[in-house]
Design an enzyme around this catalytic site. Structure first.
Site, short mmCIF file in Angstrom:
data_model
loop_
_atom_site.label_atom_id
_atom_site.label_comp_id
_atom_site.label_asym_id
_atom_site.label_seq_id
_atom_site.Cartn_x
_atom_site.Cartn_y
_atom_site.Cartn_z
N ASP A 99 0.87 -1.17 0.00
CA ASP A 99 0.00 0.00 0.00
C ASP A 99 0.91 1.22 0.00
O ASP A 99 1.53 1.53 1.02
CB ASP A 99 -0.92 0.02 1.22
N GLU A 125 -21.23 -7.61 -14.12
CA GLU A 125 -22.03 -8.41 -13.17
C GLU A 125 -23.49 -8.38 -13.57
O GLU A 125 -24.04 -7.29 -13.80
CB GLU A 125 -21.83 -7.86 -11.75
N HIS A 134 -20.96 -11.40 -5.64
CA HIS A 134 -20.80 -10.09 -5.00
C HIS A 134 -21.52 -10.06 -3.64
O HIS A 134 -22.45 -9.29 -3.41
CB HIS A 134 -21.34 -8.99 -5.91
N GLY A 163 -20.10 -9.36 -0.63
CA GLY A 163 -19.36 -8.66 0.42
C GLY A 163 -20.23 -8.02 1.49
O GLY A 163 -19.89 -8.04 2.67
#
Length: 530
Positions: A171, A261, A279, A281
């Site tokens: 990062d 998607e 998907h 999450g």
């Protein structure tokens, strides 16, 4: 007194309705039924939705009383934010509601890949008993790489630590000391890919991160690597991933997000060494309830004219009208600032000068942080969580105001110190009756450039012929330079060039330009996409 109408267009938890309280006329409609939705929107002052309701320009056109659209979740693909902003309608979501759920899903994918759980289940459910076909691996003593150390990445690291793993991370905006506090050793992206047994991705999708893991990166991986993406579709090049999985470059992948998607006809779905989910999450009861309560509170604030921390387009009513135009400018300036940073940020200072400081300008600091961290972290960034993101990364944040502004009526600036001690700065202002947004300072150099979608910032020793080098290169690549300004400290000294281009310049082309310029002088180039 007539109560404001709040339209519930999709099924929400009872806690959401409780959070709204008794001060509203609560109505219900099926947001997926277009005719029913449009009819119900006519009287609505606020609408609460999830993913099935399309709030586009047509819906906004009939909703003349609408003040706020509230999405009980993180994504906003079903909301036309530009049209809402033009109509003066606030858009809010629940940016922190799913961070625990997203982190836990990433862990679930890692464990599923390690122990072949989906394939083993399907085999046994089909009446087979093939224990030897599903020999897995332990997480203990493995090296796990985390790409993106924002709040979700940090939660993943925290949960993985209990498995006795070695954690490494990539990062560029996190300081080594902060990573060390999380039990993570920072490294480069290439080194992370080469070392890791498992990788979990938690970064935003931007022009810079789209396709950042492609064929070249996957070729560097161990054949035992298992990679998980529960962040944003497209960060892993899907064609490259298919090749890597098919040819055995890596052992497996867990994918929750896709470029398109649903991923109809994707060749990834037929591979035996991939675990896919649709998907999921944010798909937990807890996340949904948190999201509903969060947006209900935002709706109350919006309809009461208060500051709405989770607004993604405009801030709330307590902000003075003279301050409000500076909010979107400050967000863009934050993105410019990040584009100039090529190392971790240790401190951020927001400076506001001019007559605007007669009013409360604290929202401008929040807008700056929102713009900065929207390019750094994977989760949705709002006015409320941006300071928390800075705090979590050990970034010191400060603000100062001064009623004196020598050259401009008002001047907004962001100044920062990077991990290697270098300073970065950018300033902007609003000019003229149309309040045109202009970039007026970069790293101490005075410029005056209208803010646009694509900018290139170059630093080099001033020499004859430099402009010809990049002008020719961009022309050959059919990239139009819409505007250009050059500033320098002294004749023959350091020069800064800010270019406005009509399309994004590929990284490889900029590397070629930098190499050619560096043949005669040192050059540094930054890409800024707004």
């Amino acid at each position: 007194m007539t109560k404001p109408v709040v339209l519930i267009a999709e099924e929400l938890s009872p806690a959401t309705l409780e959070a709204l309280g008794p001060d509203f006329d609560i109505r219900h409609a099926d947001g997926a039924n277009r005719a029913e939705l449009l009819e119900a929107l006519v009287d609505a002052h606020a609408v609460l939705i999830r993913s099935a309701t399309q709030m586009d320009s047509e819906a906004l056109a009939v909703a003349s009383n609408l003040k706020v659209i509230a999405r009980a979740g993180v994504g906003l693909d079903n909301v036309d934010i530009k049209a809402a902003t033009e109509a003066g309608v606030m858009v809010v979501n629940a940016p922190t509601s799913n961070i625990v759920s997203a982190a836990e899903l990433a862990i679930a994918h890692i464990l599923s890949l390690a122990r072949h759980i989906p394939r083993a289940h399907a085999s046994l459910a089909a009446g087979e008993w093939k224990r030897s076909s599903f020999t897995g691996v332990e997480l203990f003593d493995k090296t796990i790489g985390i790409i993106g150390l924002g709040r979700i990445g940090a939660l993943v690291a925290e949960r993985l630590a209990g498995f006795g793993v070695r954690l490494i991370g990539f990062d560029p905006y996190v300081q080594p000391a902060r990573a060390s506090q999380m039990g993570i050793t920072l490294t480069t992206l290439d080194d992370l890919i080469e070392q890791s047994d498992f990788i979990s991705i938690h970064i935003p999708k931007t022009p810079e991160t789209t396709g950042m893991i492609g064929l070249d990166e996957l070729k560097k991986a161990k054949s035992t690597l298992r990679i998980v993406n529960a962040s944003r579709g497209g960060i892993i090049d899907e064609a490259a991933l298919h090749t890597a999985l098919s040819e055995g470059w890596i052992a497996g992948a867990g994918i929750d997000v896709f470029v398109s998607e649903p991923p109809r006809d994707s060749p990834l779905l037929g591979l035996p060494n991939i675990v896919v989910t649709p998907h999921l999450g944010a798909s937990t009861e807890e996340a949904q309830e948190k999201a509903g309560i969060s947006v209900a509170r935002s709706v109350k604030l919006a309809l009461e004219g208060e500051l709405v921390p989770d607004a993604v387009n405009v801030a709330g009513g307590v902000i003075d009208p003279s301050v409000r135009p500076g909010i979107p400018l400050m967000e863009k300036l934050g993105q410019v600032f990040v584009g100039l940073c090529d190392a971790s940020i240790t401190s951020i200072h927001v400076e506001i000068r001019g007559e605007i400081v007669e009013h409360d300008v604290s929202a401008l600091k929040l807008a700056a942080l929102k713009g900065i961290f929207s390019r750094i972290v994977s989760e949705q960034v709002s006015y409320v969580n941006a300071p928390l993101l800075a705090e979590a990364r050990g970034v010191a944040v400060s603000m100062s105001t001064d009623p004196q502004s020598d050259e401009y009526r008002n001047l907004l600036s962001i100044k920062g110190v990077l991990g290697d001690g270098r300073t970065v700065s950018a300033s902007a202002t609003l000019t003229g009756a149309k309040q045109a947004e202009k970039l007026v300072e970069v790293n101490g150099y005075d410029v005056e450039v209208p803010l646009a979608e694509h900018h290139i910032v170059m630093m080099y020793e001033d020499r004859p012929g430099i402009v010809a080098i990049y002008g020719r290169a961009f022309g050959d690549a059919n990239i139009n330079i819409a505007g250009m300004q050059i500033a320098r400290d002294t004749k023959g000294g350091k020069a800064l060039s800010v270019l406005t281009v009509d399309s994004r310049v590929p990284d490889e082309l900029l590397e070629e330009v930098a190499t050619e310029i560096s043949a005669t002088t040192m050059a540094h180039i930054d890409i800024i996409d707004l």
